[in-house]
Write a protein that holds these residues in place. Structure first.
Motif, PDB file in Angstrom:
ATOM      1  N   GLN A  64       1.380   1.657  -6.951  1.00 42.84           N
ATOM      2  CA  GLN A  64       1.018   2.167  -5.629  1.00 42.84           C
ATOM      3  C   GLN A  64       0.265   1.070  -4.883  1.00 42.84           C
ATOM      4  O   GLN A  64      -0.854   0.729  -5.249  1.00 42.84           O
ATOM      5  CB  GLN A  64       0.165   3.424  -5.795  1.00 42.84           C
ATOM      6  CG  GLN A  64      -0.043   4.217  -4.539  1.00 42.84           C
ATOM      7  CD  GLN A  64      -0.851   5.475  -4.819  1.00 42.84           C
ATOM      8  OE1 GLN A  64      -2.077   5.485  -4.711  1.00 42.84           O
ATOM      9  NE2 GLN A  64      -0.155   6.532  -5.205  1.00 42.84           N
ATOM     10  N   ASP A  74      -0.618  -1.508   5.617  1.00 49.66           N
ATOM     11  CA  ASP A  74      -1.213  -1.280   6.936  1.00 49.66           C
ATOM     12  C   ASP A  74      -0.246  -0.588   7.882  1.00 49.66           C
ATOM     13  O   ASP A  74      -0.658   0.094   8.816  1.00 49.66           O
ATOM     14  CB  ASP A  74      -1.666  -2.604   7.553  1.00 49.66           C
ATOM     15  CG  ASP A  74      -2.791  -3.254   6.760  1.00 49.66           C
ATOM     16  OD1 ASP A  74      -3.621  -2.496   6.206  1.00 49.66           O
ATOM     17  OD2 ASP A  74      -2.835  -4.497   6.684  1.00 49.66           O
ATOM     18  N   ASP A  75       1.046  -0.790   7.648  1.00 43.36           N
ATOM     19  CA  ASP A  75       2.059  -0.167   8.507  1.00 43.36           C
ATOM     20  C   ASP A  75       3.345  -0.001   7.708  1.00 43.36           C
ATOM     21  O   ASP A  75       3.392  -0.338   6.515  1.00 43.36           O
ATOM     22  CB  ASP A  75       2.306  -1.007   9.766  1.00 43.36           C
ATOM     23  CG  ASP A  75       2.666  -2.453   9.428  1.00 43.36           C
ATOM     24  OD1 ASP A  75       3.690  -2.678   8.729  1.00 43.36           O
ATOM     25  OD2 ASP A  75       1.940  -3.368   9.870  1.00 43.36           O
ATOM     26  N   LYS A  76       4.392   0.517   8.360  1.00 43.76           N
ATOM     27  CA  LYS A  76       5.653   0.793   7.677  1.00 43.76           C
ATOM     28  C   LYS A  76       6.773  -0.126   8.151  1.00 43.76           C
ATOM     29  O   LYS A  76       7.956   0.218   8.074  1.00 43.76           O
ATOM     30  CB  LYS A  76       6.051   2.258   7.886  1.00 43.76           C
ATOM     31  CG  LYS A  76       5.051   3.239   7.273  1.00 43.76           C
ATOM     32  CD  LYS A  76       5.498   4.677   7.435  1.00 43.76           C
ATOM     33  CE  LYS A  76       4.479   5.635   6.837  1.00 43.76           C
ATOM     34  NZ  LYS A  76       4.906   7.060   6.980  1.00 43.76           N
ATOM     35  N   ARG A 121       6.674  -3.795   4.020  1.00 41.18           N
ATOM     36  CA  ARG A 121       7.267  -3.184   2.833  1.00 41.18           C
ATOM     37  C   ARG A 121       7.674  -4.250   1.820  1.00 41.18           C
ATOM     38  O   ARG A 121       7.461  -4.079   0.611  1.00 41.18           O
ATOM     39  CB  ARG A 121       8.478  -2.341   3.223  1.00 41.18           C
ATOM     40  CG  ARG A 121       9.053  -1.573   2.018  1.00 41.18           C
ATOM     41  CD  ARG A 121      10.195  -0.670   2.404  1.00 41.18           C
ATOM     42  NE  ARG A 121      11.418  -1.412   2.686  1.00 41.18           N
ATOM     43  CZ  ARG A 121      12.016  -1.489   3.846  1.00 41.18           C
ATOM     44  NH1 ARG A 121      11.489  -0.867   4.899  1.00 41.18           N
ATOM     45  NH2 ARG A 121      13.128  -2.171   4.002  1.00 41.18           N
ATOM     46  N   TYR A 155       6.622   6.300   0.862  1.00 36.12           N
ATOM     47  CA  TYR A 155       5.309   6.140   1.463  1.00 36.12           C
ATOM     48  C   TYR A 155       4.467   7.381   1.204  1.00 36.12           C
ATOM     49  O   TYR A 155       4.972   8.490   1.038  1.00 36.12           O
ATOM     50  CB  TYR A 155       5.429   5.915   2.973  1.00 36.12           C
ATOM     51  CG  TYR A 155       5.983   4.553   3.349  1.00 36.12           C
ATOM     52  CD1 TYR A 155       5.151   3.436   3.403  1.00 36.12           C
ATOM     53  CD2 TYR A 155       7.331   4.387   3.650  1.00 36.12           C
ATOM     54  CE1 TYR A 155       5.648   2.189   3.748  1.00 36.12           C
ATOM     55  CE2 TYR A 155       7.844   3.146   3.997  1.00 36.12           C
ATOM     56  CZ  TYR A 155       6.992   2.053   4.046  1.00 36.12           C
ATOM     57  OH  TYR A 155       7.490   0.815   4.385  1.00 36.12           O
ATOM     58  N   ASP A 172       0.014   8.907   1.637  1.00 32.45           N
ATOM     59  CA  ASP A 172      -1.286   8.733   2.273  1.00 32.45           C
ATOM     60  C   ASP A 172      -2.350   9.350   1.379  1.00 32.45           C
ATOM     61  O   ASP A 172      -2.171  10.454   0.845  1.00 32.45           O
ATOM     62  CB  ASP A 172      -1.295   9.410   3.650  1.00 32.45           C
ATOM     63  CG  ASP A 172      -2.582   9.128   4.403  1.00 32.45           C
ATOM     64  OD1 ASP A 172      -2.660   8.080   5.070  1.00 32.45           O
ATOM     65  OD2 ASP A 172      -3.514   9.959   4.313  1.00 32.45           O
ATOM     66  N   ASN A 173      -3.438   8.632   1.209  1.00 37.12           N
ATOM     67  CA  ASN A 173      -4.531   9.106   0.364  1.00 37.12           C
ATOM     68  C   ASN A 173      -5.852   8.842   1.071  1.00 37.12           C
ATOM     69  O   ASN A 173      -6.281   7.693   1.188  1.00 37.12           O
ATOM     70  CB  ASN A 173      -4.493   8.416  -0.996  1.00 37.12           C
ATOM     71  CG  ASN A 173      -5.524   8.969  -1.960  1.00 37.12           C
ATOM     72  OD1 ASN A 173      -6.123  10.012  -1.707  1.00 37.12           O
ATOM     73  ND2 ASN A 173      -5.740   8.271  -3.059  1.00 37.12           N
ATOM     74  N   GLN A 211      -5.710   6.254   3.780  1.00 40.04           N
ATOM     75  CA  GLN A 211      -5.110   4.971   3.420  1.00 40.04           C
ATOM     76  C   GLN A 211      -3.630   5.158   3.109  1.00 40.04           C
ATOM     77  O   GLN A 211      -3.271   5.922   2.208  1.00 40.04           O
ATOM     78  CB  GLN A 211      -5.824   4.364   2.214  1.00 40.04           C
ATOM     79  CG  GLN A 211      -5.155   3.112   1.640  1.00 40.04           C
ATOM     80  CD  GLN A 211      -5.145   1.955   2.615  1.00 40.04           C
ATOM     81  OE1 GLN A 211      -6.201   1.461   3.009  1.00 40.04           O
ATOM     82  NE2 GLN A 211      -3.954   1.502   3.013  1.00 40.04           N
ATOM     83  N   SER A 212      -2.770   4.467   3.864  1.00 46.95           N
ATOM     84  CA  SER A 212      -1.336   4.532   3.600  1.00 46.95           C
ATOM     85  C   SER A 212      -0.996   3.629   2.429  1.00 46.95           C
ATOM     86  O   SER A 212      -1.634   2.591   2.214  1.00 46.95           O
ATOM     87  CB  SER A 212      -0.543   4.104   4.831  1.00 46.95           C
ATOM     88  OG  SER A 212      -0.779   4.985   5.912  1.00 46.95           O
ATOM     89  N   TYR A 213      -0.009   4.039   1.660  1.00 47.71           N
ATOM     90  CA  TYR A 213       0.405   3.219   0.528  1.00 47.71           C
ATOM     91  C   TYR A 213       1.919   3.328   0.327  1.00 47.71           C
ATOM     92  O   TYR A 213       2.572   4.252   0.824  1.00 47.71           O
ATOM     93  CB  TYR A 213      -0.324   3.646  -0.752  1.00 47.71           C
ATOM     94  CG  TYR A 213      -0.056   5.071  -1.168  1.00 47.71           C
ATOM     95  CD1 TYR A 213       1.071   5.397  -1.927  1.00 47.71           C
ATOM     96  CD2 TYR A 213      -0.927   6.096  -0.823  1.00 47.71           C
ATOM     97  CE1 TYR A 213       1.333   6.698  -2.315  1.00 47.71           C
ATOM     98  CE2 TYR A 213      -0.681   7.406  -1.213  1.00 47.71           C
ATOM     99  CZ  TYR A 213       0.443   7.698  -1.952  1.00 47.71           C
ATOM    100  OH  TYR A 213       0.690   8.982  -2.331  1.00 47.71           O
TER     101      TYR A 213
END
Length: 348
Positions: free
Chosen positions: A29, A33-35, A40, A83, A85-86, A89-91
């Motif tokens: 994991q 910061d973005d998709k 990626r 993708y 989110d936690n 924080q996106s992961y």
């Protein structure tokens, strides 16, 4: 407390003693910061490097030129990504092909650490000011979470003691601080751990830096490994050092070779066809074993032809982590002697 109890229940269901079959060795994991595609790709490359660390047990494996060269073909190693989110924080959660990763590790000449790994119970005494207390999820939740997260990322199965009434009957903070191994080993029996670690975390009065000393309780002297620096960093350093130490003991050394070899194993105490079939399945599940078949059935034992990678010692180490196999001792003999290549086990 709930997380520890859940972990213990999961451990006892998955494995009755000594070792844990680690799940998720080939996934990671990675925060993003973005998709965008660029993010990626970068995240996937970092995820592969971290998976290689988990699989080899070596942090320096990321500097290997063969491993670095594989990053340009990152999509060849991936099976899926998603993708998530936690807590804001996106992961990116990336799953890799285990066979391709193992092949990469072998081509890079790196050790390969299987998914069956020794469970480690960690007793940590923390001195903060003039007070010393033992680590629990209640007393130091951030430290416990940091410890668990790092261990998960290194593929290291750990458990921190519950410190309930039963634990406190055997262990006080002075036992951990002074590394009184006998009391720690007795208290650790309930966790069915293969290794027991005592550690102490304290702050240097002059420099203000945090120091952490740790060692395995089965060593003869208190020659502790010491880490010094930021409080969070020394925790991470201890887990990394623990993982590296165990990997050096249990991983298959590339120098010993990955080509399949044949070894005969005598197995006693199998009383039925079901026992034999289950024993074969257990053997085949070991990371060093490529195949196992019965070659002879005698009155007191069966002989199994085991195809394995690495050395005979690597195979023996893998067997010590499976509680279904124990060293066989002939009750009719007053002494026991065998060559280094003899494999005789009793089915439990």
């Amino acid at each position: 407390m709930i997380r520890n109890l859940f972990l213990l229940c999961a451990m006892f269901i998955a494995f009755s003693n000594q070792a844990i079959e680690v799940k998720g060795l080939y996934q990671y994991q990675q925060p993003v910061d973005d998709k965008t595609r660029a993010s990626r790709v970068t995240a996937s490359q970092n995820a592969l490097l971290n998976v290689v660390i988990k699989v080899t047990g070596e942090p320096d494996a990321t500097n290997n030129q063969v491993v670095r060269g594989a990053l340009s073909d990152i999509s060849d190693y991936m099976t899926k990504f998603e993708y998530g989110d936690n807590e804001g924080q996106s992961y990116l959660n990336v799953q890799f092909d285990s066979n391709k990763v193992n092949t990469l590790v072998r081509e890079a000449g790196l050790p390969l650490w299987g998914n069956r790994r020794p469970l480690v119970v960690i007793w940590l005494a923390i001195e903060d000011g003039w007070r010393r207390e033992l680590l629990t999820a209640d007393t130091h939740p951030q430290v416990e979470e940091l410890l668990s997260d790092r261990a998960s990322r290194r593929g290291l199965p750990i458990v921190t003691p519950l410190l309930d009434l039963e634990d406190r009957q055997h262990v006080e903070v002075t036992d951990v601080w002074g590394n009184f191994s006998d009391s720690l080993d007795i208290a650790s029996q309930r966790y069915m751990a293969e290794r027991v670690v005592s550690a102490r975390l304290y702050q240097d009065e002059r420099s203000g830096a945090w120091e952490l000393d740790w060692r395995f309780t089965n060593e003869d002297q208190f020659e502790a490994t010491r880490h010094k620096g930021d409080k969070q960093q020394v925790i991470l350093d201890m887990v990394d050092a623990l993982a590296s130490a165990l990997a050096s003991e249990y991983a298959i050394d590339a120098a010993s070779g990955y080509d399949a070899q044949q070894q005969m194993l005598k197995l006693y105490n199998t009383t039925s066809f079901v026992d034999i079939e289950y024993a074969l399945r257990r053997l085949r599940s070991l990371s060093v074993v490529t195949d196992a078949n019965v070659s002879h059935v005698a009155k007191k034992f069966i002989e199994i032809n085991v195809s394995h990678t690495g050395s005979v010692d690597d195979l023996r180490k893998a067997l010590t982590l499976d509680s279904y196999f124990s060293d066989y001792r002939d009750p009719d003999k007053f002494y026991y002697s065998t060559s280094n290549d003899d494999l005789e086990y009793a089915w439990q």
